[in-house]
Design a protein around this motif. Structure first.
Motif, PDB file in Angstrom:
ATOM      1  N   LEU A  59      12.543  -6.318  10.910  1.00 57.46           N
ATOM      2  CA  LEU A  59      12.812  -5.613   9.662  1.00 57.46           C
ATOM      3  C   LEU A  59      14.289  -5.616   9.202  1.00 57.46           C
ATOM      4  N   LEU A  78       9.164  -0.877  -1.076  1.00 55.58           N
ATOM      5  CA  LEU A  78       8.174  -0.987   0.312  1.00 55.58           C
ATOM      6  C   LEU A  78       9.068  -1.535   1.665  1.00 55.58           C
ATOM      7  N   PHE A  79      10.259  -2.298   1.378  1.00 51.31           N
ATOM      8  CA  PHE A  79      10.917  -2.739   2.562  1.00 51.31           C
ATOM      9  C   PHE A  79      11.569  -1.392   3.147  1.00 51.31           C
ATOM     10  N   ALA A  82       9.392   0.658   5.002  1.00 50.96           N
ATOM     11  CA  ALA A  82       9.135  -0.049   6.222  1.00 50.96           C
ATOM     12  C   ALA A  82      10.116   0.442   7.147  1.00 50.96           C
ATOM     13  N   ALA A  86       9.747   2.449  10.727  1.00 48.16           N
ATOM     14  CA  ALA A  86       9.856   1.840  12.008  1.00 48.16           C
ATOM     15  C   ALA A  86      11.077   2.724  12.724  1.00 48.16           C
ATOM     16  N   THR A 130       3.909   2.489   9.560  1.00 47.79           N
ATOM     17  CA  THR A 130       4.823   1.427   9.544  1.00 47.79           C
ATOM     18  C   THR A 130       3.882   0.062   9.448  1.00 47.79           C
ATOM     19  N   THR A 133       2.744  -0.015   5.839  1.00 46.31           N
ATOM     20  CA  THR A 133       3.665  -0.451   5.069  1.00 46.31           C
ATOM     21  C   THR A 133       4.097  -2.011   5.093  1.00 46.31           C
ATOM     22  N   VAL A 134       4.107  -2.253   6.246  1.00 44.81           N
ATOM     23  CA  VAL A 134       4.444  -3.837   6.390  1.00 44.81           C
ATOM     24  C   VAL A 134       3.835  -4.605   5.737  1.00 44.81           C
ATOM     25  N   CYS A 136       1.559  -4.046   3.643  1.00 49.95           N
ATOM     26  CA  CYS A 136       1.493  -3.867   1.991  1.00 49.95           C
ATOM     27  C   CYS A 136       2.425  -4.838   1.626  1.00 49.95           C
ATOM     28  N   LEU A 137       3.785  -4.891   1.966  1.00 42.95           N
ATOM     29  CA  LEU A 137       4.786  -5.514   1.586  1.00 42.95           C
ATOM     30  C   LEU A 137       4.576  -7.115   1.755  1.00 42.95           C
ATOM     31  N   ALA A 152      -3.050  -2.487   2.681  1.00 38.60           N
ATOM     32  CA  ALA A 152      -2.431  -1.132   3.386  1.00 38.60           C
ATOM     33  C   ALA A 152      -3.646  -0.073   3.572  1.00 38.60           C
TER      34      ALA A 152
END
Length: 178
Positions: A59, A78-79, A82, A86, A130, A133-134, A136-137, A152
């Motif tokens: 990431l 979102l990034f 995440a 993380a 985490t 969320t990743v 979802c991104l 997500a």
């Protein structure tokens, strides 16, 4: 002579009685059990730590990719969530190693096992968040924002089910502590 404590995978409640070792088919002292519990916990953490560190490292490289500039504000948000998750996951899952270094040779193994057990549980929740969320991104970029949120939510339900509900159901069916 102290009374036995529950295994690391049990809840933090004290055991029902001193006959716990016999009931479990073990003949070990409290110190031996704490050593075994900590070794078991470290084995579990090795898997979690490696995966979390690889994900966090990956990431952290994304903003330096050419297409990162094409992300919209929602996807950048979102990034950032995440990445923060993380990093928090890595910190929490590596904390038992740090605690061991600080508490080494202070005869606090029982406390070390207990705090490490709790940190690992928090780390698992953070790891699930985490990953969700990743996901979802990624789904948001590939398919769309609504699909990303749905993915997500499905991931959170999946992690909650297989990491939480299933083990608790097995323990309950086996007559374990609630």
């Amino acid at each position: 002579m102290s009374t036995p404590r529950p295994d690391a995978e049990d809840d933090d409640a004290p055991p029902p009685g001193a006959g716990d070792n016999e009931r479990l088919g073990r003949t070990e002292t409290t110190d031996e059990r704490m050593d075994r519990n900590f070794v078991d916990l470290l084995q579990e953490l090795r898997v979690l730590q490696t995966g979390t560190q690889i994900l966090a490292g990956f990431l952290l490289t994304l903003p330096f990719q050419a297409r990162f500039a094409d992300l919209g504000a929602y996807q950048r948000g979102l990034f950032l969530v995440a990445v923060c998750l993380a990093v928090a996951t890595t910190a929490v899952l590596v904390a038992p190693v740090s605690a061991h270094r600080v508490l080494f040779r202070h005869h606090l193994k029982e406390q070390l096992v207990l705090v490490s057990h709790r940190l690992t549980r928090v780390g698992l929740v953070l790891m699930g968040l985490t990953m969700a969320t990743v996901l979802c991104l990624v789904v948001s970029i590939v398919v769309g924002d609504v699909a990303g949120v749905v993915a997500a939510l499905v991931a959170v339900a999946l992690f909650g089910g297989v990491w939480g509900a299933v083990p608790y159901a097995v323990r309950r069916a086996a007559g374990g502590r609630s």
